[in-house]
Write a protein that holds these residues in place. Sequence first.
Motif, PDB file in Angstrom:
ATOM      1  N   SER A  38      40.771  48.023  96.011  1.00  0.00           N
ATOM      2  CA  SER A  38      40.197  49.126  96.289  1.00  0.00           C
ATOM      3  C   SER A  38      40.264  49.780  95.144  1.00  0.00           C
ATOM      4  O   SER A  38      40.728  49.917  94.292  1.00  0.00           O
ATOM      5  CB  SER A  38      40.870  49.559  97.805  1.00  0.00           C
ATOM      6  OG  SER A  38      42.305  50.151  97.277  1.00  0.00           O
ATOM      7  N   LYS A  76      46.895  59.243  95.674  1.00  0.00           N
ATOM      8  CA  LYS A  76      47.229  59.801  97.048  1.00  0.00           C
ATOM      9  C   LYS A  76      46.138  61.128  97.037  1.00  0.00           C
ATOM     10  O   LYS A  76      45.508  61.454  97.956  1.00  0.00           O
ATOM     11  CB  LYS A  76      48.609  60.453  97.355  1.00  0.00           C
ATOM     12  CG  LYS A  76      48.815  60.920  98.725  1.00  0.00           C
ATOM     13  CD  LYS A  76      49.547  59.617  99.558  1.00  0.00           C
ATOM     14  CE  LYS A  76      49.967  60.311 101.056  1.00  0.00           C
ATOM     15  NZ  LYS A  76      49.057  60.069 102.057  1.00  0.00           N
ATOM     16  N   TYR A  79      42.573  59.984  96.857  1.00  0.00           N
ATOM     17  CA  TYR A  79      41.555  59.059  97.743  1.00  0.00           C
ATOM     18  C   TYR A  79      42.257  59.268  99.155  1.00  0.00           C
ATOM     19  O   TYR A  79      41.490  58.703 100.106  1.00  0.00           O
ATOM     20  CB  TYR A  79      41.922  57.437  97.259  1.00  0.00           C
ATOM     21  CG  TYR A  79      41.349  57.299  96.109  1.00  0.00           C
ATOM     22  CD1 TYR A  79      39.731  57.034  95.968  1.00  0.00           C
ATOM     23  CD2 TYR A  79      41.961  57.135  94.954  1.00  0.00           C
ATOM     24  CE1 TYR A  79      39.271  56.767  94.818  1.00  0.00           C
ATOM     25  CE2 TYR A  79      41.284  56.565  93.565  1.00  0.00           C
ATOM     26  CZ  TYR A  79      39.718  56.763  93.625  1.00  0.00           C
ATOM     27  OH  TYR A  79      39.040  56.363  92.429  1.00  0.00           O
ATOM     28  N   LYS A  80      43.287  60.000  99.166  1.00  0.00           N
ATOM     29  CA  LYS A  80      44.036  60.483 100.617  1.00  0.00           C
ATOM     30  C   LYS A  80      44.166  59.132 101.240  1.00  0.00           C
ATOM     31  O   LYS A  80      43.650  59.236 102.538  1.00  0.00           O
ATOM     32  CB  LYS A  80      42.864  61.327 101.204  1.00  0.00           C
ATOM     33  CG  LYS A  80      42.962  62.484 100.487  1.00  0.00           C
ATOM     34  CD  LYS A  80      42.005  63.776 101.084  1.00  0.00           C
ATOM     35  CE  LYS A  80      42.033  65.027 100.412  1.00  0.00           C
ATOM     36  NZ  LYS A  80      42.232  64.898  98.936  1.00  0.00           N
ATOM     37  N   PRO A  81      44.723  58.011 100.878  1.00  0.00           N
ATOM     38  CA  PRO A  81      44.852  56.874 101.641  1.00  0.00           C
ATOM     39  C   PRO A  81      46.272  57.132 102.668  1.00  0.00           C
ATOM     40  O   PRO A  81      46.820  58.294 102.583  1.00  0.00           O
ATOM     41  CB  PRO A  81      45.215  55.762 100.741  1.00  0.00           C
ATOM     42  CG  PRO A  81      45.998  56.581  99.470  1.00  0.00           C
ATOM     43  CD  PRO A  81      45.253  57.953  99.655  1.00  0.00           C
ATOM     44  N   ASP A  82      46.239  56.270 103.708  1.00  0.00           N
ATOM     45  CA  ASP A  82      47.681  56.259 104.446  1.00  0.00           C
ATOM     46  C   ASP A  82      48.784  56.295 103.711  1.00  0.00           C
ATOM     47  O   ASP A  82      49.806  57.224 103.732  1.00  0.00           O
ATOM     48  CB  ASP A  82      47.451  55.073 105.503  1.00  0.00           C
ATOM     49  CG  ASP A  82      46.533  55.204 106.536  1.00  0.00           C
ATOM     50  OD1 ASP A  82      45.778  56.051 106.624  1.00  0.00           O
ATOM     51  OD2 ASP A  82      46.141  54.027 106.892  1.00  0.00           O
ATOM     52  N   VAL A  84      50.274  54.541  99.451  1.00  0.00           N
ATOM     53  CA  VAL A  84      50.084  53.800  98.386  1.00  0.00           C
ATOM     54  C   VAL A  84      51.073  52.516  98.252  1.00  0.00           C
ATOM     55  O   VAL A  84      52.122  52.847  98.195  1.00  0.00           O
ATOM     56  CB  VAL A  84      50.345  54.695  97.092  1.00  0.00           C
ATOM     57  CG1 VAL A  84      49.871  53.867  95.558  1.00  0.00           C
ATOM     58  CG2 VAL A  84      49.396  55.921  97.070  1.00  0.00           C
ATOM     59  N   PRO A 102      45.827  51.996  96.734  1.00  0.00           N
ATOM     60  CA  PRO A 102      45.622  52.898  98.098  1.00  0.00           C
ATOM     61  C   PRO A 102      45.403  52.119  99.329  1.00  0.00           C
ATOM     62  O   PRO A 102      44.310  51.314  99.092  1.00  0.00           O
ATOM     63  CB  PRO A 102      44.389  53.812  97.569  1.00  0.00           C
ATOM     64  CG  PRO A 102      43.888  53.097  96.537  1.00  0.00           C
ATOM     65  CD  PRO A 102      45.044  52.247  95.851  1.00  0.00           C
ATOM     66  N   THR A 103      46.222  52.343 100.257  1.00  0.00           N
ATOM     67  CA  THR A 103      45.891  51.345 101.337  1.00  0.00           C
ATOM     68  C   THR A 103      45.711  52.343 102.778  1.00  0.00           C
ATOM     69  O   THR A 103      46.257  53.526 103.092  1.00  0.00           O
ATOM     70  CB  THR A 103      47.514  50.879 101.729  1.00  0.00           C
ATOM     71  OG1 THR A 103      47.630  50.069 100.530  1.00  0.00           O
ATOM     72  CG2 THR A 103      47.560  49.781 102.807  1.00  0.00           C
ATOM     73  N   PHE A 104      44.742  51.711 103.291  1.00  0.00           N
ATOM     74  CA  PHE A 104      44.214  52.399 104.484  1.00  0.00           C
ATOM     75  C   PHE A 104      44.343  51.191 105.832  1.00  0.00           C
ATOM     76  O   PHE A 104      44.352  50.040 105.520  1.00  0.00           O
ATOM     77  CB  PHE A 104      42.736  52.745 104.445  1.00  0.00           C
ATOM     78  CG  PHE A 104      42.404  53.590 103.528  1.00  0.00           C
ATOM     79  CD1 PHE A 104      42.624  55.002 103.838  1.00  0.00           C
ATOM     80  CD2 PHE A 104      42.075  53.381 102.115  1.00  0.00           C
ATOM     81  CE1 PHE A 104      42.199  55.963 102.660  1.00  0.00           C
ATOM     82  CE2 PHE A 104      41.866  54.177 101.132  1.00  0.00           C
ATOM     83  CZ  PHE A 104      41.639  55.516 101.460  1.00  0.00           C
ATOM     84  N   ASP A 107      42.631  47.521 105.884  1.00  0.00           N
ATOM     85  CA  ASP A 107      41.698  47.109 104.756  1.00  0.00           C
ATOM     86  C   ASP A 107      42.506  45.736 104.415  1.00  0.00           C
ATOM     87  O   ASP A 107      43.235  45.326 104.794  1.00  0.00           O
ATOM     88  CB  ASP A 107      41.831  48.279 103.745  1.00  0.00           C
ATOM     89  CG  ASP A 107      43.244  48.332 103.025  1.00  0.00           C
ATOM     90  OD1 ASP A 107      44.270  47.655 103.172  1.00  0.00           O
ATOM     91  OD2 ASP A 107      43.524  49.364 102.310  1.00  0.00           O
ATOM     92  N   ASP A 110      46.226  45.645 104.018  1.00  0.00           N
ATOM     93  CA  ASP A 110      46.848  45.882 105.280  1.00  0.00           C
ATOM     94  C   ASP A 110      46.675  44.500 105.954  1.00  0.00           C
ATOM     95  O   ASP A 110      47.768  44.106 106.584  1.00  0.00           O
ATOM     96  CB  ASP A 110      46.025  47.039 105.738  1.00  0.00           C
ATOM     97  CG  ASP A 110      47.102  47.606 106.666  1.00  0.00           C
ATOM     98  OD1 ASP A 110      48.184  47.938 106.342  1.00  0.00           O
ATOM     99  OD2 ASP A 110      46.493  48.131 107.921  1.00  0.00           O
TER     100      ASP A 110
END
Length: 145
Positions: A38, A76, A79-82, A84, A102-104, A107, A110
């Motif tokens: 990502s 963080k 990108y403001k992911p949930d 990292v 960065p993990t949402f 995605d 995930d």
Amino acid sequence: MAVKEDCIFCKIVMNETKSYCVGENVLSLAILDINPFSEGHCLVIPKRHVLWWHDLTEEENQSLFSLAKATAAKIKKVYKPDFVAMYARGRRIPHTHIFLVPTFKSDPLDRFFNALEGFQESPDMLVELKKSKSLEKTAAKLRSL
Ligand SMILES: [Zn+2]
């Protein structure tokens, strides 16, 4: 600094090949992964050629994880992911590297880890490991060192 001529990460450390540096400290370098999961996917590598993260010296270990944390804070913020995700590899490119992704929710990463958890719950050989007696035995092995 020990480097290996045919190692792409050593070439990056020596500035012999292009990379996208996002941070650095004395013993480590943070770069963009050029095959990202990502946007913002980074790698943190020791400057010395080391195959596995658990073979780093104590100073390299502190340097690497300190830079990983600082880089994760940047990811963080941007990108403001949930969160990292972090994991360490060294298999495909034999120079240890920490993945910071960065993990949402939902995605690809995930979904990959959710699939891995599904795998973890099914095979018979792993079912045996979950039993209290097995867990006691495993903990005793590791504690005994
Ligand atoms: Zn290397």
